[in-house]
Design an enzyme around this catalytic site. Structure first.
Site, PDB file in Angstrom:
ATOM      1  NE  ARG A  17      -2.325  -1.526   3.385  1.00  0.00           N
ATOM      2  CZ  ARG A  17      -2.696  -1.253   4.631  1.00  0.00           C
ATOM      3  NH1 ARG A  17      -3.771  -0.505   4.838  1.00  0.00           N
ATOM      4  NH2 ARG A  17      -2.039  -1.721   5.655  1.00  0.00           N
ATOM      5  CD  GLU A  18       4.546  -0.424  -1.783  1.00  0.00           C
ATOM      6  OE1 GLU A  18       3.344  -0.616  -2.097  1.00  0.00           O
ATOM      7  OE2 GLU A  18       5.394  -1.320  -1.825  1.00  0.00           O
ATOM      8  CE  LYS A  20      -4.159   3.228   4.188  1.00  0.00           C
ATOM      9  NZ  LYS A  20      -5.548   3.674   4.029  1.00  0.00           N
ATOM     10  CB  ILE A 433     -28.456   1.922  13.004  1.00  0.00           C
ATOM     11  CG1 ILE A 433     -29.419   2.993  12.500  1.00  0.00           C
ATOM     12  CG2 ILE A 433     -28.298   0.840  11.961  1.00  0.00           C
ATOM     13  CD1 ILE A 433     -30.851   2.542  12.300  1.00  0.00           C
ATOM     14  CB  CYS A 518      -6.944  -0.623   0.956  1.00  0.00           C
ATOM     15  SG  CYS A 518      -5.878   0.289  -0.161  1.00  0.00           S
ATOM     16  CD1 TRP A 563     -19.511  -5.376   0.885  1.00  0.00           C
ATOM     17  CD2 TRP A 563     -20.017  -4.951   3.018  1.00  0.00           C
ATOM     18  NE1 TRP A 563     -20.262  -4.222   0.916  1.00  0.00           N
ATOM     19  CE2 TRP A 563     -20.588  -3.936   2.199  1.00  0.00           C
ATOM     20  CE3 TRP A 563     -20.215  -4.879   4.408  1.00  0.00           C
ATOM     21  CZ2 TRP A 563     -21.331  -2.876   2.732  1.00  0.00           C
ATOM     22  CZ3 TRP A 563     -20.947  -3.822   4.925  1.00  0.00           C
ATOM     23  CH2 TRP A 563     -21.501  -2.840   4.096  1.00  0.00           C
ATOM     24  CD  GLU A 607     -22.459  -2.553  -1.343  1.00  0.00           C
ATOM     25  OE1 GLU A 607     -22.377  -1.735  -0.453  1.00  0.00           O
ATOM     26  OE2 GLU A 607     -21.577  -3.390  -1.583  1.00  0.00           O
ATOM     27  CG  HIS A 643     -29.687  -0.582   9.115  1.00  0.00           C
ATOM     28  ND1 HIS A 643     -30.294   0.647   8.970  1.00  0.00           N
ATOM     29  CD2 HIS A 643     -28.396  -0.402   8.751  1.00  0.00           C
ATOM     30  CE1 HIS A 643     -29.390   1.516   8.549  1.00  0.00           C
ATOM     31  NE2 HIS A 643     -28.229   0.909   8.396  1.00  0.00           N
ATOM     32  CG  HIS A 696     -23.360   9.383   5.741  1.00  0.00           C
ATOM     33  ND1 HIS A 696     -24.724   9.256   5.705  1.00  0.00           N
ATOM     34  CD2 HIS A 696     -22.851   8.138   5.560  1.00  0.00           C
ATOM     35  CE1 HIS A 696     -25.038   7.986   5.489  1.00  0.00           C
ATOM     36  NE2 HIS A 696     -23.918   7.294   5.395  1.00  0.00           N
TER      37      HIS A 696
HETATM   38  N1  GLN Z   1     -25.476  -2.310  13.048  1.00  0.00           N
HETATM   39  C1  GLN Z   1     -24.498  -1.705  12.228  1.00  0.00           C
HETATM   40  C2  GLN Z   1     -23.995  -0.424  12.838  1.00  0.00           C
HETATM   41  O1  GLN Z   1     -24.741   0.246  13.468  1.00  0.00           O
HETATM   42  C3  GLN Z   1     -25.033  -1.432  10.853  1.00  0.00           C
HETATM   43  C4  GLN Z   1     -24.001  -0.767  10.005  1.00  0.00           C
HETATM   44  C5  GLN Z   1     -24.409  -0.564   8.567  1.00  0.00           C
HETATM   45  O2  GLN Z   1     -25.544  -0.691   8.221  1.00  0.00           O
HETATM   46  N2  GLN Z   1     -23.490  -0.267   7.716  1.00  0.00           N
HETATM   47  O3  GLN Z   1     -22.870  -0.048  12.684  1.00  0.00           O
HETATM   48 ZN    ZN Z   2     -26.497   1.545   7.618  1.00  0.00          ZN
END
Ligand code: GLN
Ligand code: ZN
Length: 760
Positions: A17-18, A20, A433, A518, A563, A607, A643, A696
């Site tokens: 990862r140079e 980065k 969440i 990454c 993932w 996704e 979720h 976010h």
């Molecule tokens: N339960 C996870 C959290 O709160 C859900 C994360 C997500 O949806 N990306 O981090």
């Molecule tokens: Zn989420």
């Protein structure tokens, strides 16, 4: 030179990862621009040499980037959005476009097709005039030429570039700008033609692996009919990947391009579209560019033989299925990996060898002793892998085959009554969440424990303390359903992968996700089972600390799958079901331990959607089936939440409904109540928690703002159906942000409840 091998593109981040590290040091002012340039130059040279030494004939340039190739294409076209134009320094401007600064928001970033790579979304406007800036492209070609390598120049093709861009002036789509963009590409070809006697250019047009319109196909035809006219000595390849592109192939056949690059791993149907290629070259992607399993030479040769029934064998160039950007560099640092597992893997460097050797075998080139040994070893590895007990677990397979209970049998209407009787949560129940801030201290605690620097007892005391604080805080501000905060989890997939059998973890298996960032996805190599409970201890600990209800928190099978690097000897649907069965045992255990609400996160559900519409019903069918298997042990009164982290549900709402979760929390804050309307439109009955503020950003939302958001939600769905929560987990935020934000949220809920009561 006769061309027999090609690589669609090579990763650029560096095997350690140079890039980065250099980028991040540059951003913080620790190194100078010339130092960044030096590292970049060294990486490019090294990567070109690797490919040359491995016998690759078509080695790419311009696959390198300081941030992203789409962004580089924006620079190439001088399509700089207005807000960045006043930045005089080119480098500063480039990185500001990617990352923003205090005056300008960064350009949007989104997923590159169905990979985990993210590109910068170009912002186009009919008011802009484009002009060519070919510096990077020409310089990189010459940089390689200095070490004696004549590269194939990689460029995002004009149609794909437009398809993935957005219009920032009000009117019309991006294709309307085609006539402005194409002349720039033509000029580019002219400039490229002056580089050498012959130059190869690969235009990437992956947008044609999606269902395409006749307009797009017309543009494709126009683009490559004209680009091929610009210079006789520029040999144009048009490449697609990740799926078949039969419609585009059909068009390209009638243009004078030199070659077509097709993916025969993820686009098996490409086999049906190549009969009429005539004397064009076929760059045949037969080495998987986005997964990490060792190639089965015998199968690849069989595939190439099939291809050569339709295409003249001399015209076939063996290649990777897509850019190797999507796989890690090299196995050479993997000294901790299980010995067998290591022999089953192949990263970018190993794939170069595979391409070379497969090509030799296919084209009947005489093998040297070393190559002969490699070919024999390949056969041996494939045979052993096929029967390895590390992969094949009869107990898992037979359990899956004999699975009786595959879903909850009670109806939602009955379940929700039973649940409300037990859970007694108020209308507009306030919750979160799952995760709370991942502080430097908590990260260090986990790291120290992992490295054996602290005792288990010390570690657990630290985790418990974190949970205690989380619970106390949530009680204090008056949330209705609490969480434990996920302090024990580094990552929502890795955590479960580490506890499940069938998963492996690499030491250096980094793949670029965006910019300098990454990820190191887990490797699912074998049948999956759960040796012991994974979450029960921490959830029940949290529950023991409060009278309120604590939600159990699991990551769903589809997200774990999407993932990870997933084994390719079983359909994804089967792997997904294996994970589902393992998780269903966790649901049973949580329930038996007295946990009354269990949330199954499916952050990556969307996704995983296939690129072609035809394949969607199948995906939806097994994805929903998997989710249902996970929750099948839930009693009527156990409430199941899920979720999902995005805000576009219109095309998948029926599938969401079919998952039949009692409550779904979703991201909504940035889209007001728009998104919720589709839930109403289809008569969605289950409960919904639309995020009332955006997590976010570090901004703390005010009470009034949240009240307004809740009222907007109430315009669409009745209060008895609504939950109140943030958009997503809070792990990336700081406590200083989370505390006031959640306090305001809880307060806002109370105020709305009061207002509603008074109005009644
Ligand atoms: N339960 C996870 C959290 O709160 C859900 C994360 C997500 O949806 N990306 O981090
Ligand atoms: Zn989420």
């Amino acid at each position: 030179m006769e061309i027999k091998t090609s690589i669609t593109g090579f990763p650029r981040i560096g095997e350690q990862r140079e890039l980065k590290k250099a980028l991040e040091s540059f951003w913080t002012g620790k190194i100078s621009l010339s130092e960044l340039e030096k590292t970049s130059h060294e990486l490019k040279i090294r990567h070109w040499n690797y490919q040359k030494e491995s016998g690759i004939d078509l080695i790419s340039s311009n696959d390198f980037s300081w941030y992203d190739n789409m962004l580089d294409t924006v620079i190439m076209l001088n399509a700089i959005p207005e807000r960045f134009r006043s930045i005089a320094d080119e480098t500063e401007r480039y990185f500001t476009m990617a990352r923003g600064n205090k005056d300008c928001v960064a350009m949007e970033m989104t997923k590159w097709f169905n990979t985990n790579y993210h590109y910068i979304v170009p912002e186009l406007s009919s008011k802009d005039e484009y002009s060519l800036n070919a510096d990077k492209i020409l310089d990189e070609y010459n940089e390689a030429k200095e070490i004696g390598i004549k590269t194939k120049i990689n460029i995002v093709g004009p149609v794909t570039f437009l398809a993935l861009s957005k219009r920032v002036d009000e009117t019309g789509g991006t294709y309307q700008l085609f006539d402005k963009v194409l002349p720039i590409y033509k000029e580019l070809i002219r400039q490229i033609s002056e580089l050498d006697d012959n130059v190869y250019v690969q235009f990437d047009e992956p947008v044609f692996v999606k269902d395409t319109s006749s307009n797009e196909l017309n543009l494709l035809k126009k683009a490559y009919s004209e680009l091929t006219k610009c210079a006789d000595n520029v040999k144009i390849i048009v490449a697609t990947y990740f799926e078949h592109s039969n419609e585009a192939t059909n068009i390209l056949i009638d243009t004078p391009i030199w070659g077509i690059g097709l993916d025969f791993i993820y686009g098996k149907q490409n086999l049906n579209g190549i009969e009429t290629l005539k004397d064009k070259k076929l760059i045949a992607g037969v080495v998987d560019g986005r997964n990490i399993w060792v190639n089965n030479f015998e199968k690849s040769i069989a595939l190439l033989n099939k291809i050569s029934e339709k295409v003249n064998k001399e015209n076939i160039i063996v290649s990777s299925s897509c850019s190797l950007l999507h796989v890690p560099y090299s196995l050479k640092y993997e000294d901790n990996l299980d010995d067998d597992l290591k022999t089953w893997l192949s990263f970018a460097m190993e794939k170069l060898d595979e391409v070379n050797l497969i090509s030799k075998l296919f084209h009947g080139v005489k093998l040297c002793e070393g190559d002969k040994q490699k070919a024999i070893a390949n056969k041996d590895v494939i045979e052993k892998k096929g029967v390895s007990l590390k992969i094949h677990n009869n107990a898992v397979q037979s359990r899956l085959k004999n699975l009786v209970k595959k879903e909850r049998t009670d109806k939602f209407e009955d379940r929700i009554k039973a649940q409300k009787a037990v859970l007694k949560y108020p209308e507009l129940a306030a919750t979160t969440i799952g995760s709370f801030p991942q502080t430097p201290e908590i990260r260090k605690l986990r790291r120290d424990y992992k490295n054996n620097n602290i005792s288990k007892e010390f570690y657990e005391t630290g985790i418990k303390e974190y949970i205690d604080n989380c619970i106390a805080f949530q009680e204090e501000i008056g949330l209705d359903v609490l969480v434990h905060g996920e302090p024990e989890r580094n990552d929502m997939v890795e955590y479960f992968g580490e506890m499940l059998d069938g998963f492996g973890f690499t030491k250096n298996g980094w793949v670029q996700s965006y910019g300098s960032r990454c990820v190191k996805p887990p490797v699912i190599y074998g049948d999956i089972s759960r040796p012991e409970p994974m979450t029960v201890k921490w959830i029940t600990y949290a529950q023991s600390k409060t009278e309120k209800i604590v939600k159990g928190m699991l990551t769903g099978p589809v997200t774990i799958l999407n993932w990870s690097f997933v084994r390719d000897d079983l359909p994804r649907s089967v792997v997904s079901e294996q994970i589902a069965v393992a998780l269903s045992d966790e649901v049973t255990d949580l329930q038996n331990a007295g946990i009354k609400i269990i949330q199954i996160d499916e952050a990556a559900f969307k996704e995983g959607y296939p690129l072609r519409k035809d394949n969607i019903p199948d995906y939806e069918e097994w994805a929903v089936r998997s989710f249902k298997i996970v929750v099948s042990p839930a009693k009527m009164e156990t409430q199941i939440h899920t979720h999902m982290c995005y805000s576009e549900f219109n095309d998948i709402i029926k599938t969401i409904e079919a998952m039949d979760a009692d409550v779904i929390s979703i991201e909504t804050a940035r889209s007001g109540n728009e998104l919720l309307k589709v839930f109403k439109a289809i008569g969605y009955k289950q409960e919904v928690g639309p995020g009332v503020y955006d997590i976010h950003s570090p901004r703390v939302p005010g009470i009034d703002e949240i009240v307004k958001q809740i009222n907007a939600l109430l315009e669409v769905l009745p209060q008895k159906q609504l939950w109140i929560n943030p958009d997503c987990g809070l792990k990336t935020r700081k406590w200083e942000e989370v505390k006031p934000s959640l306090k305001n949220m809880a307060f806002a809920v109370k105020q709305v409840r009061k207002d509603l009561k008074e109005r009644r």
